[in-house]
Design an enzyme around this catalytic site. Structure first.
Site, mmCIF file in Angstrom:
data_model
loop_
_atom_site.group_PDB
_atom_site.id
_atom_site.type_symbol
_atom_site.label_atom_id
_atom_site.label_comp_id
_atom_site.label_asym_id
_atom_site.label_seq_id
_atom_site.Cartn_x
_atom_site.Cartn_y
_atom_site.Cartn_z
ATOM 1 N N HIS A 1 -7.440 3.672 2.742
ATOM 2 C CA HIS A 1 -7.090 2.269 2.477
ATOM 3 C C HIS A 1 -6.265 1.720 3.642
ATOM 4 C CE1 HIS A 1 -2.764 2.367 0.559
ATOM 5 N NE2 HIS A 1 -2.841 3.211 1.548
ATOM 6 N N CYS B 1 1.016 0.987 7.617
ATOM 7 C CA CYS B 1 -0.015 0.899 6.577
ATOM 8 C C CYS B 1 -1.036 -0.197 6.879
ATOM 9 C CB CYS B 1 0.615 0.653 5.206
ATOM 10 S SG CYS B 1 1.687 2.003 4.704
ATOM 11 N N HIS C 1 -5.953 4.531 6.881
ATOM 12 C CA HIS C 1 -5.387 5.881 6.749
ATOM 13 C C HIS C 1 -5.732 6.289 5.309
ATOM 14 C CE1 HIS C 1 -2.310 3.213 5.119
ATOM 15 N NE2 HIS C 1 -1.874 4.238 4.422
ATOM 16 N N HIS D 1 -4.947 8.973 1.539
ATOM 17 C CA HIS D 1 -4.049 9.742 0.683
ATOM 18 C C HIS D 1 -4.839 10.644 -0.259
ATOM 19 C CE1 HIS D 1 -0.581 7.329 1.853
ATOM 20 N NE2 HIS D 1 -1.252 6.233 1.613
ATOM 21 N N ASP E 1 -13.041 8.252 -5.746
ATOM 22 C CA ASP E 1 -12.904 9.470 -4.942
ATOM 23 C C ASP E 1 -13.751 9.417 -3.675
ATOM 24 O OD1 ASP E 1 -11.940 12.058 -4.378
ATOM 25 O OD2 ASP E 1 -13.801 12.920 -5.119
ATOM 26 N N HIS E 2 -13.136 9.780 -2.561
ATOM 27 C CA HIS E 2 -13.811 9.785 -1.258
ATOM 28 C C HIS E 2 -14.365 8.400 -0.901
ATOM 29 C CE1 HIS E 2 -13.325 14.130 -1.465
ATOM 30 N NE2 HIS E 2 -13.662 14.197 -0.201
ATOM 31 N N GLU F 1 1.089 8.355 -4.737
ATOM 32 C CA GLU F 1 0.420 8.052 -3.470
ATOM 33 C C GLU F 1 0.727 9.168 -2.466
ATOM 34 O OE1 GLU F 1 -0.350 3.834 -1.941
ATOM 35 O OE2 GLU F 1 1.360 4.516 -0.767
#
Lengths: 136, 136, 136, 136, 136, 136
Positions: E15, E34, E40, E42, E80-81, E125
């Site tokens: 994100h 950010c 980047h 998480h 996810d992913h 996060e």
């Protein structure tokens, strides 16, 4: 067939890092906040690893209860809720850095193990800083 | 350039530590509460370490998805939600101590790896007690 | 000034989820692998939270050593290394799901606290599944 | 008397696993969801282990503050909150698998240590998947 | 007798935090690293808490397997992913801060629960930053 | 739409539990090993929870970087690597039990938050003992 058996334990203690033969400026330069004359402290987390052969009769390398009691009598009773610099003889003339503490703990435990058992000791000073010693 | 790739997994099982050729007093003396005839159990946490060379084409030592599926088929399907003493053939005549379980798991996995890959298996019986086996 | 004091403890036990008045197909449909007739087990992690006012003389809401001993005598001694279905009277006619176990533990502890102290009990059946009860 | 000193750190990054010389079907077959063209990401947890002799004057193998600052300047500043494929030169022509990342980090750190200090680097891509490199 | 049942899950995603109606200086001032245009990522850890009454027949508030499958279909399969900004419709016009993500997840899950069940969602996060939402 | 934002921090300190108006026997009876005149210490882990409405422009309840800096200036700078009894003014006449420390930290932070933001502070004295305060 050699297996490593590991047991976690913990103790809380106060300490400071400081050399009496250095002046305060030098102590502050090397040891920073850890030189605070009034001490600070940690929850030390300890992991003791014993490697040996499995006894075919019991399925044990070492009885965990025996290992737990050995750690209690040799390490926890000696160090828990103590001021390492003042109340623990080994640190009368040895700076209680994590490195030196882990060697002291190794030496306290080693003689109680069988000669064919290997010992490794890990010591967490904080969750992010830790040390390990596997003997000389 | 050898790198170790590690994967965590877990399974829940019941077991007891007990020798049929010992009387109850001897079982209690050696195995304590773990000899309870009605069993007790654990959440076993497993860490499988595979060491090998990086495949320059994929950047993988071993595909984590392949490793995950291997652990599932060889270990989780065999041990999860089982009574180790009664329902797992390897422990029909072997006491399911953590030491013996980790060797059994190592043997279940080893033959599925390439011959130039090293295997190490860690098994946590509780968050404070764990064992490790790196092969014979 | 009410503060919550929390203490972690743990116990290992075997259990199964099963209703004698259901046939095996229905037990399997609802409880899946947890219905295994030979039991499976867990490392139960317990967190007991007591909320009350700080005693201005001691700075304590409740002495942690008192709370630790209470958890030991009421919970660990009753449940650790036990088969919940067979050896713990509360589960003779109550299915030992995490939900029912946490209510049983709450009831074992509540009467030992002061009437102005609130109790909350959390129980981890695995690191990923847990329950909480704060009373009726 | 050689002791290992360990320090944890972390960084967050985006990446994807993909070969430009493969078509999408082959990338998907090998890398699965990790090939997503819009990237995904991780909280990478890093553990740096330095083994050396204890300096008898300070009781340190390496000053933790020095090690922390080295990790920050060489690893965190280079990788944190970055897209590894696009913004980190080492991965312009190297797939950023955990295996390749850990070797890159090892190489970034090794030259800053004394020649008699051994280095080992562990990298957690997720809490369940991790890798370790101890040098060539 | 209301009990809270909790289940942990996780997903990895990329994100960035950025407003198209702000210039780069303002984005950098508010969102710092950010705002990186190349994203980047998480490892998001998710805890879903469902509070309700215990079904006296099953001993369950909600079947953990049902809850696990609901989290998979509604949250993991969607996030996810993935690149949250580009590939998740809810974030087309909503900045994917942890606060906004946890509200989106709450809304995805709430309608699938019984009306007398309360929902609370926690989202990590990073291991040090997390958020919680209990509904409007 | 109120969301809780949480941030973990930590500090190390020495302390002892002791009343000057009690004799040593009474101090030992109530505080046990914690009364040690030479102090002991802990790695205190702190979790600060701030509940408020999401700013629709930024998607933040509170900027984590602002919260992190507030915790550093108000808590870490005041308590880290300190002897709480000697070097922290609040504990000149207040016993530094975990309960009293968490209230002191709450009061240090509360005035820096918006009046419509709720504060909750958790403090781990050890991994097994912790306290929580949500205000008067």
């Amino acid at each position: 067939m050699r297996v490593t058996v590991s047991r976690k334990a913990h103790f809380n203690a106060a300490h400071r890092l400081h050399r009496a033969d250095w002046d305060e400026a030098q102590n502050a330069a090397i040891f920073g906040k850890c030189a605070n004359e009034h001490y600070h402290g940690h929850n030390y987390e300890l992991i003791v690893h014993v490697t040996g052969t499995i006894d075919p009769e019991t399925g044990y390398v070492i009885d965990m209860k025996v290992l737990r009691d050995l750690i209690k009598s040799e390490v926890e009773d000696a160090l828990d809720h103590k001021n390492l610099n003042i109340q623990v003889p080994e640190f009368k003339s040895l700076i209680p850095t994590a490195e030196n503490i882990v060697v002291v703990i190794y030496n306290k435990l080693k003689s109680h193990l069988n000669t064919d058992q290997d010992l490794e000791v890990e010591l967490y000073e904080t969750p992010r800083n830790f040390v390990k010693y596997t003997g000389p």
